[in-house]
Design an enzyme around this catalytic site. Structure first.
Site: not given
Ligand SMILES: Cc1cc2nc3c(=O)[nH]c(=O)nc-3n(C[C@H](O)[C@H](O)[C@H](O)COP(=O)(O)O)c2cc1C
Length: 212
Positions: A190-192
């Protein structure tokens, strides 16, 4: 124009946790480089080298890392090249290892020191003979009219140096990048993503997590 806006993927190879970070950044660099080699990445030691010219314009090119230890990271090049001229004016440098297949990148900042002739000579003579001759052929970054110029010079010098050692060209050399900071990036779901920045703080390294 190709529509590149939808080219994206998830990063799911696992995270990087503070508890797993060594005190020294080179220990983690070595672990990741080993994994890049095991994963059979092409050119795992290739790094994008950024320098800045007198007008403040940054330039980048790929160069091969040839050695690293606590004193710094080494690479070799032509001392008349564009990068060398820029480094003579501004020794600040940035290196980037783009290990995309592992969802990773490592970013290094520092300053260069020129290697001694002895260090350069030792490496130069360890290269394949054709590479040594090629170093003589190319006035790196200069304008040339055609590829044939290089090829005929190469053949001429191959004959000239057919017997015996190829001497070290006076215009060939290398740099040690004395490291100020190293940032490790590991892609996350999730782009984390996980980012950890090591910065020199006297004798030790300060480690901070950065927002992705
Ligand atoms: C995979 C790869 C490895 C390279 N390794 C080196 C190298 O070790 N030393 C070097 O001077 N140029 C190397 N080059 C060429 C540089 O990218 C660049 O074209 C050259 O150094 C001239 O750069 P400059 O005009 O900015 O000085 C490599 C290029 C690639 C794609």
């Amino acid at each position: 124009m190709m529509d590149v806006a939808d080219l994206r993927r998830e990063y799911s190879k696992g995270g990087l946790h503070r508890a797993d970070l060594p005190v020294e950044p080179l220990a983690l660099f070595e672990k990741w480089l080993g994994q890049a080699c095991e994963a059979k990445l092409s050119d795992p030691t290739a790094m994008v080298v950024a320098t800045v010219d007198a007008s403040g314009q940054p330039w980048q090119r790929t160069v091969l890392l040839k050695h690293y230890d606590a004193a710094g990271m080494l690479f070799y090049t032509n001392m008349g090249s564009r990068k060398a001229l820029q480094l003579a004016g501004n020794p600040c440098i940035s290196l980037l290892f783009p290990w995309h297949m592992l969802d990773r990148q490592v970013h290094v900042t520092g300053r260069v020191e020129k290697l001694s002739t002895l260090e350069v000579m030792r490496y130069f003579h360890s290269r394949p003979k054709d590479s040594q001759i090629a170093a003589w052929v190319s006035q790196q970054s200069s304008r040339i009219s055609a590829r044939g110029v290089l090829e005929s010079k190469f053949m001429e010098l191959k004959q000239k140096f057919a017997n015996g050692e190829v001497p070290l060209p006076s215009f060939w050399g290398g740099y040690r990048v004395v490291i100020d900071s190293v940032e490790f990036w590991q892609g996350g779901e999730h782009r984390l993503h996980d980012r950890f920045l090591y910065q020199r703080a006297g004798e030790r390294w300060q480690i901070d997590r950065l927002a992705p």
